[in-house]
Scaffold this active site. Sequence first.
Site, short mmCIF file in Angstrom:
data_model
loop_
_atom_site.label_atom_id
_atom_site.label_comp_id
_atom_site.label_asym_id
_atom_site.label_seq_id
_atom_site.Cartn_x
_atom_site.Cartn_y
_atom_site.Cartn_z
N CYS A 161 15.28 28.91 33.02
CA CYS A 161 16.68 28.57 32.80
C CYS A 161 16.92 27.09 32.50
O CYS A 161 17.96 26.73 31.95
CB CYS A 161 17.50 28.97 34.03
SG CYS A 161 17.52 30.75 34.34
N ASN A 162 16.00 26.22 32.89
CA ASN A 162 16.19 24.80 32.62
C ASN A 162 15.80 24.40 31.21
O ASN A 162 16.10 23.30 30.75
CB ASN A 162 15.38 23.94 33.60
CG ASN A 162 13.91 24.31 33.62
OD1 ASN A 162 13.53 25.21 34.37
ND2 ASN A 162 13.07 23.67 32.82
#
Length: 379
Positions: A161-162
Amino acid sequence: MTVDTAPPGVPDETRAPGRRESGFLAAPRLAGVGTAVSATSYSQREVLDAFGITDPKVWSVFLNSAIERRNLTLPAEDAHGVRAPESQGDLLDKHKVLALEMGGEALRACLKDAGAELADLRHLCCVTSTGFLTPGLSALLIRELGIDRHCGRADIVGMGCNAGLNALSMEAGWAAAHPGELAVVLCVEACSAAYAMDSTMRTAVVNSLFGDGAAAVALRAEPGPVRGSESPGGPVLLKFASCIIPDAVDAMRYDWDRDQGRFSFFLDPRIPYVVGAHAEIVVDRLLEGTGLRRSDIRHWLVHSGGKKVIDAVVVNLGLTRHDVRHTVGVLRDHGNVSSGSFLFSYERLREEGVARPGEYGVLMTMGPGSTIETALIRW
């Protein structure tokens, strides 16, 4: 461990003391944004009903997620109304189909917003964590959409997700080194391709959260002196800062489930507290040497990682609910769309039309590693 970088062209006042200055050679701007989702939207209750889930604990997880609807591509019902489990091979096929469909739609929307066409694209960086493709998604999209065969490309796979901000940092550097040329970051997460049912709470937590989505952002660096609001267009990318938490490296992971014969995602229940405890560290590093305080940041675009994650960031950074209204709204309407979530929020901020020249914003994502990524922007 913390890392911060500023692409060439970042104004002197945003650089940390002691860093070699390079003036205003080429300031990368966010020139356009576009998003896309898969075709079918489900409420949380509809997902529970689709799989015949009656466990009250699982229902509680789904219905207390602060998510109202998500876009998912679930397996078709058989003659008896049952949705059969999909093999890992079927899930990989689903990823490829959805990635090309959503990716192409988001890319076209982004270029239209930037006033550009496919022929103007000079570098494409694709991000995904919901499937594995070789050749990568960038090559498949270049062929599928008829993009110039000389377009530079890169694929970031498996960072989670980053990764959208990891890609943005890389493309900002490319754009700064190629003034006037167009680069695009495309995040494509076919989370349905990682969606499988079993009786474990581990799977229930993951299945309650993620949705299909793709988001693209265009970057172009303007040659010559550019100072924030002196030129029309989107905000300037000023600086990046990152923080990895080695003690929590296994808190978010994608494992092979030997019993199920597929990959399975794991989210440690302590994630919100780990992220919250480190949010101040990385934001303070981001603002170090800029003369800015957190109170000077007008716009916060935080990853829609989940209700508890958002709440932890709000508490630890002293933010208001208004500060994270777009983050909360994206989670409500789409669930966690992984690496592209912050761009869904940025698109909503753009549509709101409230950002004014000279105002600052912070982009924040978090994911496996455990990692927090940030970027400082100025309109």
